[in-house]
Design an enzyme around this catalytic site. Sequence first.
Site, mmCIF file in Angstrom:
data_model
loop_
_atom_site.group_PDB
_atom_site.id
_atom_site.type_symbol
_atom_site.label_atom_id
_atom_site.label_comp_id
_atom_site.label_asym_id
_atom_site.label_seq_id
_atom_site.Cartn_x
_atom_site.Cartn_y
_atom_site.Cartn_z
ATOM 1 N N ASP A 82 0.960 -1.304 0.030
ATOM 2 C CA ASP A 82 0.027 -0.162 0.053
ATOM 3 C C ASP A 82 0.989 1.272 -0.056
ATOM 4 O O ASP A 82 1.852 1.221 0.236
ATOM 5 C CB ASP A 82 -1.025 0.162 1.142
ATOM 6 N N ASN A 151 -7.529 -2.394 14.081
ATOM 7 C CA ASN A 151 -8.961 -3.008 13.736
ATOM 8 C C ASN A 151 -9.408 -4.004 12.931
ATOM 9 O O ASN A 151 -10.316 -4.333 12.311
ATOM 10 C CB ASN A 151 -9.492 -1.569 13.061
ATOM 11 N N HIS A 153 -7.398 -4.758 10.145
ATOM 12 C CA HIS A 153 -7.150 -4.486 8.624
ATOM 13 C C HIS A 153 -6.087 -5.055 8.143
ATOM 14 O O HIS A 153 -4.911 -5.486 8.919
ATOM 15 C CB HIS A 153 -7.243 -2.988 8.244
ATOM 16 N N GLU A 158 -9.768 -1.918 5.161
ATOM 17 C CA GLU A 158 -10.419 -1.416 6.327
ATOM 18 C C GLU A 158 -11.617 -2.391 6.502
ATOM 19 O O GLU A 158 -11.925 -3.112 5.713
ATOM 20 C CB GLU A 158 -10.827 0.107 6.442
#
Length: 263
Positions: A82, A151, A153, A158
Amino acid sequence: MRWRSLVLDRSMELKMRINHFPTTVAAANAVADRIAERLKATPNVVLGLATGATMEPVYERLVALHRAGEISFAGVTSFNLDEYVGLPPEDPRSYRATMDSQLFDLVDIDKSRTFVPDGLAADPAAFASRYEAMIREAGGIDLQLLGIGRNGHIGFNEPGADFAARTRVVDLEESTLEANSAFFDGALPPTQAMTMGIGTILESREIIVLATGATKRDAVRTALLGAVTPDCPATVLRRHANVSWWLDAESGADVAGESLAAE
Ligand code: GLP
């Protein structure tokens, strides 16, 4: 000391290999050693690489192994997961600059074969499909290194991300922006990123997930023991046949499972 446990999913068909280590450094070193072994066996391996604080000690050890003459990256092709949208590659906070300074500029890799999504692409959709094509043309990713967000991801996919998603631009969650503000002197990072999709990640032949520290404990527990759901993207890894998790005492505290052997 390394403890290994197996977690069977509810169908009892899939199993995850979980490697437990007492410290963060031990877990990171073991991951680096695993990558080094792979490099020795397959010098032209195609690596999928990740950024983030978790990976820093992994790259440190890989650089040390290279300097000691034990490994060469000369045949390697790499694809990063990313990149922030809007950050030029020269910006030290970009993932391109991070990879350069932590690994690529310190080893003998051919930088023309190190690929990171382009956060400045004028046509992000066109770039993203080119990125996918480049991965295919390289023969696919042999070994994907993955971290996990607090979280759940993976990459920057996400919660809510489609399990079939390909490389694309995504909006980042508030909690991700806050977690990553540590890399931006406390300011918020860009609110969008280009990330390999979950579908892209799942096509890797082997996936190594490294998660360390207490902030990852909940995400690791949900990823390994919770229902498979886009609410925690990392749960999808249970559908991949060749995933191993590398955890320290803090991140792995809830998933010790049945320890089968000490090595
Ligand atoms: C970041 C990256 C991920 C990384 C994860 C954990 O935002 N996009 O690829 O694995 O979140 O980061 P860290 O290692 O800094 O906790």
